[in-house]
Design a protein around this motif. Structure first.
Motif, mmCIF file in Angstrom:
data_model
loop_
_atom_site.group_PDB
_atom_site.id
_atom_site.type_symbol
_atom_site.label_atom_id
_atom_site.label_comp_id
_atom_site.label_asym_id
_atom_site.label_seq_id
_atom_site.Cartn_x
_atom_site.Cartn_y
_atom_site.Cartn_z
ATOM 1 N N LYS A 70 -7.603 -4.015 51.527
ATOM 2 C CA LYS A 70 -7.835 -5.442 51.713
ATOM 3 C C LYS A 70 -9.185 -5.595 52.410
ATOM 4 C CE LYS A 70 -3.435 -5.989 53.420
ATOM 5 N NZ LYS A 70 -2.493 -6.673 54.270
ATOM 6 N N TYR A 71 -9.843 -6.711 52.125
ATOM 7 C CA TYR A 71 -11.151 -6.948 52.723
ATOM 8 C C TYR A 71 -11.055 -8.043 53.774
ATOM 9 C CZ TYR A 71 -12.997 -4.003 49.104
ATOM 10 O OH TYR A 71 -13.252 -2.924 48.299
ATOM 11 N N LEU A 72 -11.638 -7.762 54.912
ATOM 12 C CA LEU A 72 -11.646 -8.677 56.041
ATOM 13 C C LEU A 72 -12.939 -9.483 56.011
ATOM 14 C CD1 LEU A 72 -10.232 -9.515 58.723
ATOM 15 C CD2 LEU A 72 -11.612 -7.750 59.838
ATOM 16 N N PHE A 73 -12.815 -10.803 56.154
ATOM 17 C CA PHE A 73 -13.988 -11.677 56.161
ATOM 18 C C PHE A 73 -14.088 -12.362 57.510
ATOM 19 C CE2 PHE A 73 -12.764 -11.250 51.737
ATOM 20 C CZ PHE A 73 -13.982 -10.924 51.158
ATOM 21 N N GLN A 74 -15.277 -12.361 58.067
ATOM 22 C CA GLN A 74 -15.529 -12.969 59.367
ATOM 23 C C GLN A 74 -15.725 -14.475 59.233
ATOM 24 O OE1 GLN A 74 -15.255 -11.285 62.220
ATOM 25 N NE2 GLN A 74 -14.769 -9.480 60.988
ATOM 26 N N PRO A 75 -15.465 -15.236 60.298
ATOM 27 C CA PRO A 75 -15.702 -16.678 60.258
ATOM 28 C C PRO A 75 -17.163 -16.977 59.891
ATOM 29 C CG PRO A 75 -14.510 -16.082 62.243
ATOM 30 C CD PRO A 75 -14.936 -14.799 61.584
ATOM 31 N N GLY A 76 -17.362 -17.963 59.044
ATOM 32 C CA GLY A 76 -18.715 -18.350 58.646
ATOM 33 C C GLY A 76 -19.268 -17.588 57.462
ATOM 34 N N THR A 77 -18.508 -16.629 56.930
ATOM 35 C CA THR A 77 -18.993 -15.831 55.806
ATOM 36 C C THR A 77 -19.308 -16.721 54.601
ATOM 37 O OG1 THR A 77 -17.789 -13.870 56.512
ATOM 38 C CG2 THR A 77 -18.456 -13.948 54.214
ATOM 39 N N LEU A 78 -18.412 -17.634 54.295
ATOM 40 C CA LEU A 78 -18.622 -18.504 53.132
ATOM 41 C C LEU A 78 -19.831 -19.413 53.346
ATOM 42 C CD1 LEU A 78 -17.772 -19.553 50.376
ATOM 43 C CD2 LEU A 78 -16.137 -21.052 51.528
ATOM 44 N N LYS A 79 -19.925 -20.027 54.500
ATOM 45 C CA LYS A 79 -21.069 -20.897 54.803
ATOM 46 C C LYS A 79 -22.375 -20.124 54.680
ATOM 47 C CE LYS A 79 -23.116 -23.722 58.391
ATOM 48 N NZ LYS A 79 -22.887 -24.429 59.652
ATOM 49 N N ASN A 80 -22.403 -18.915 55.199
ATOM 50 C CA ASN A 80 -23.617 -18.099 55.153
ATOM 51 C C ASN A 80 -23.921 -17.568 53.756
ATOM 52 O OD1 ASN A 80 -24.084 -18.484 57.875
ATOM 53 N ND2 ASN A 80 -22.877 -16.699 58.451
ATOM 54 N N ALA A 81 -22.935 -17.609 52.870
ATOM 55 C CA ALA A 81 -23.140 -17.119 51.507
ATOM 56 C C ALA A 81 -23.693 -18.207 50.569
ATOM 57 C CB ALA A 81 -21.834 -16.567 50.945
ATOM 58 N N ILE A 82 -23.738 -19.451 51.053
ATOM 59 C CA ILE A 82 -24.266 -20.541 50.223
ATOM 60 C C ILE A 82 -25.778 -20.388 50.137
ATOM 61 C CG2 ILE A 82 -24.536 -23.046 50.025
ATOM 62 C CD1 ILE A 82 -21.782 -23.277 51.406
ATOM 63 N N TYR A 83 -26.300 -20.560 48.938
ATOM 64 C CA TYR A 83 -27.744 -20.387 48.722
ATOM 65 C C TYR A 83 -28.308 -21.482 47.830
ATOM 66 C CZ TYR A 83 -26.499 -18.586 44.114
ATOM 67 O OH TYR A 83 -26.009 -18.456 42.837
ATOM 68 N N ARG A 84 -29.620 -21.580 47.860
ATOM 69 C CA ARG A 84 -30.397 -22.474 46.985
ATOM 70 C C ARG A 84 -31.550 -21.640 46.467
ATOM 71 N NH1 ARG A 84 -35.266 -26.200 48.250
ATOM 72 N NH2 ARG A 84 -35.508 -24.668 49.864
ATOM 73 N N VAL A 85 -31.688 -21.580 45.142
ATOM 74 C CA VAL A 85 -32.741 -20.748 44.566
ATOM 75 C C VAL A 85 -33.250 -21.378 43.273
ATOM 76 C CG1 VAL A 85 -31.157 -19.261 43.255
ATOM 77 C CG2 VAL A 85 -33.361 -18.369 43.967
#
Length: 153
Positions: free
Chosen positions: A68-83
C-alpha cells in the motif's frame, strides 16, 4: 504631375508589419492562455482537499505485490500543475493544461469523482467557476504584451 515611389521604404514597412504580426501570433496569444491557466490553476490548488494526517488509498491500482502507498497531507494540492501544451496548440490557438500529476497523486480521480465508499470532493471542475476571471486575466495579459511589442517596434 509625377509620383515617386520609394520601393525600399515599402519593403521595409512590409517587413516591419510581418515581424509585428509574427510577434503578435507568437507572444500575445500564449500570454493570454498563460494568464487564463494561472487563474484556474490557483483556484484548483485552493480547492484541493488536504487531509489532516497521512493516509492510504486502498484501490487495487495502488497496490503492487500487496504494497500500500502512503500519501502525505498536501500531496494532491502539490501535484496540481499548469503547463503549456504544444501538442494541443497551433499558430492561432494556444493552450495550457491544468491538471494533477497522476504519478505523484494517482488517487486524484477518486477525490474528484468519489468512489463507492467515499464521497466526491471535486476540486478541478469547480475551479472552472472562475472562467470569467480567467478570461479577464487573459485579456489583461494580452493587452500588456501587445503594448510591450508595440514599444519594441
Amino acid at each position: 504631375m509625377s509620383f515617386n515611389i520609394n520601393l525600399a521604404g515599402l519593403d521595409a514597412l512590409r517587413e516591419k508589419l510581418r515581424a509585428y504580426g509574427e510577434a503578435i501570433k507568437d507572444e500575445v496569444a500564449i500570454e493570454g492562455a498563460a494568464g487564463m491557466g494561472l487563474v484556474i490553476y490557483e483556484e484548483a490548488r485552493s480547492r484541493a482537499p488536504i487531509s489532516v494526517g497521512a493516509h492510504y488509498f486502498h484501490g487495487s491500482q495502488f497496490k503492487k505485490n500487496g504494497t500500500k502507498y502512503l500519501f502525505q497531507p498536501g500531496t494532491l494540492k502539490n501535484a496540481i500543475y499548469r503547463v503549456f501544451s504544444p501538442e494541443k496548440s497551433s499558430d492561432t490557438l494556444k493552450m495550457y493544461r491544468v491538471s494533477w500529476n497522476h504519478t505523484k497523486a494517482p488517487y486524484g480521480a477518486m477525490v474528484e469523482y468519489g468512489t463507492s465508499r467515499a464521497p466526491a470532493k471535486p476540486f478541478m471542475r469547480p475551479s472552472l467557476s472562475r472562467l470569467n476571471d480567467a478570461i479577464a486575466s487573459g485579456k489583461t495579459r494580452m493587452a500588456k504584451k501587445l503594448d510591450e511589442i508595440q514599444g519594441r517596434q
